[in-house]
Write a protein that holds these residues in place. Sequence first.
Motif, PDB file in Angstrom:
ATOM      1  N   TRP A  18       0.842  -1.193   0.000  1.00 22.83           N
ATOM      2  CA  TRP A  18       0.000   0.000   0.000  1.00 22.83           C
ATOM      3  C   TRP A  18       0.875   1.240   0.000  1.00 22.83           C
ATOM      4  O   TRP A  18       1.956   1.231   0.565  1.00 22.83           O
ATOM      5  CB  TRP A  18      -0.860   0.056   1.269  1.00 22.83           C
ATOM      6  N   VAL A  19       0.369   2.322  -0.590  1.00 18.99           N
ATOM      7  CA  VAL A  19       0.980   3.640  -0.446  1.00 18.99           C
ATOM      8  C   VAL A  19       0.050   4.434   0.465  1.00 18.99           C
ATOM      9  O   VAL A  19      -1.153   4.496   0.226  1.00 18.99           O
ATOM     10  CB  VAL A  19       1.142   4.354  -1.805  1.00 18.99           C
ATOM     11  N   LEU A  20       0.599   4.984   1.513  1.00 18.60           N
ATOM     12  CA  LEU A  20      -0.156   5.792   2.467  1.00 18.60           C
ATOM     13  C   LEU A  20       0.390   7.206   2.447  1.00 18.60           C
ATOM     14  O   LEU A  20       1.598   7.403   2.392  1.00 18.60           O
ATOM     15  CB  LEU A  20      -0.021   5.218   3.881  1.00 18.60           C
ATOM     16  N   ALA A  21      -0.508   8.194   2.496  1.00 21.85           N
ATOM     17  CA  ALA A  21      -0.040   9.579   2.485  1.00 21.85           C
ATOM     18  C   ALA A  21      -1.063  10.500   3.142  1.00 21.85           C
ATOM     19  O   ALA A  21      -2.244  10.174   3.240  1.00 21.85           O
ATOM     20  CB  ALA A  21       0.230  10.035   1.055  1.00 21.85           C
ATOM     21  N   ASP A  22      -0.586  11.660   3.546  1.00 20.33           N
ATOM     22  CA  ASP A  22      -1.455  12.645   4.187  1.00 20.33           C
ATOM     23  C   ASP A  22      -2.243  13.442   3.143  1.00 20.33           C
ATOM     24  O   ASP A  22      -2.155  13.192   1.938  1.00 20.33           O
ATOM     25  CB  ASP A  22      -0.641  13.559   5.094  1.00 20.33           C
ATOM     26  N   SER A  23      -3.000  14.428   3.607  1.00 23.90           N
ATOM     27  CA  SER A  23      -3.893  15.174   2.713  1.00 23.90           C
ATOM     28  C   SER A  23      -3.156  16.055   1.705  1.00 23.90           C
ATOM     29  O   SER A  23      -3.721  16.411   0.677  1.00 23.90           O
ATOM     30  CB  SER A  23      -4.877  16.025   3.520  1.00 23.90           C
ATOM     31  N   ARG A  38      -1.002   2.471 -12.263  1.00 24.62           N
ATOM     32  CA  ARG A  38      -0.143   1.316 -11.977  1.00 24.62           C
ATOM     33  C   ARG A  38      -0.887   0.212 -11.229  1.00 24.62           C
ATOM     34  O   ARG A  38      -0.322  -0.819 -10.922  1.00 24.62           O
ATOM     35  CB  ARG A  38       1.063   1.763 -11.154  1.00 24.62           C
ATOM     36  N   GLY A  39      -2.139   0.456 -10.883  1.00 25.32           N
ATOM     37  CA  GLY A  39      -2.889  -0.532 -10.118  1.00 25.32           C
ATOM     38  C   GLY A  39      -2.366  -0.687  -8.698  1.00 25.32           C
ATOM     39  O   GLY A  39      -2.527  -1.727  -8.074  1.00 25.32           O
ATOM     40  N   GLN A  40      -1.733   0.359  -8.180  1.00 24.94           N
ATOM     41  CA  GLN A  40      -1.122   0.321  -6.853  1.00 24.94           C
ATOM     42  C   GLN A  40      -2.162   0.677  -5.791  1.00 24.94           C
ATOM     43  O   GLN A  40      -2.715   1.777  -5.818  1.00 24.94           O
ATOM     44  CB  GLN A  40       0.042   1.316  -6.785  1.00 24.94           C
ATOM     45  N   PRO A  41      -2.460  -0.224  -4.855  1.00 23.37           N
ATOM     46  CA  PRO A  41      -3.390   0.121  -3.775  1.00 23.37           C
ATOM     47  C   PRO A  41      -2.859   1.299  -2.966  1.00 23.37           C
ATOM     48  O   PRO A  41      -1.656   1.431  -2.751  1.00 23.37           O
ATOM     49  CB  PRO A  41      -3.441  -1.145  -2.923  1.00 23.37           C
ATOM     50  N   TYR A  42      -3.782   2.153  -2.513  1.00 21.90           N
ATOM     51  CA  TYR A  42      -3.367   3.312  -1.726  1.00 21.90           C
ATOM     52  C   TYR A  42      -4.462   3.741  -0.758  1.00 21.90           C
ATOM     53  O   TYR A  42      -5.636   3.438  -0.953  1.00 21.90           O
ATOM     54  CB  TYR A  42      -2.978   4.482  -2.628  1.00 21.90           C
ATOM     55  N   VAL A  43      -4.037   4.445   0.276  1.00 20.12           N
ATOM     56  CA  VAL A  43      -4.929   5.142   1.197  1.00 20.12           C
ATOM     57  C   VAL A  43      -4.337   6.531   1.352  1.00 20.12           C
ATOM     58  O   VAL A  43      -3.230   6.688   1.859  1.00 20.12           O
ATOM     59  CB  VAL A  43      -5.002   4.446   2.577  1.00 20.12           C
ATOM     60  N   LEU A  44      -5.064   7.524   0.853  1.00 18.06           N
ATOM     61  CA  LEU A  44      -4.598   8.905   0.919  1.00 18.06           C
ATOM     62  C   LEU A  44      -5.622   9.744   1.671  1.00 18.06           C
ATOM     63  O   LEU A  44      -6.812   9.681   1.377  1.00 18.06           O
ATOM     64  CB  LEU A  44      -4.418   9.486  -0.492  1.00 18.06           C
TER      65      LEU A  44
END
Length: 95
Positions: A18-23, A38-44
């Motif tokens: 997962w890629v996690l990032a702030d606002s 890229r089909g990369q799961p993320y939570v932003l």
Amino acid sequence: MACEMIARALDHGLPCAWVLADSLYGSDYRFRHLLEKRGQPYVLAVRSNHTLRFLEEWQLIQTDPAAIMQGLAKDDWKTLAAGEATGRWIRAWAR
């Protein structure tokens, strides 16, 4: 700079569930599009007044996170741990 760093890491096969990032990054459509292509799961994270646009049954929906949250029932939220690297955080999540 973050787009370039993430793209390089993924190009070199660095494992990343997962890629996690702030606002700050969640508000950057180029960053989200990079991950989506890229089909990369993320939570932003995004601000509560951030404009969200998505297709629902071929109709364009425009809303914001605050409005979406108001439409969620109490049972839609799950309490999960996050942040192993920086200490465990307990947060409420809905998908």
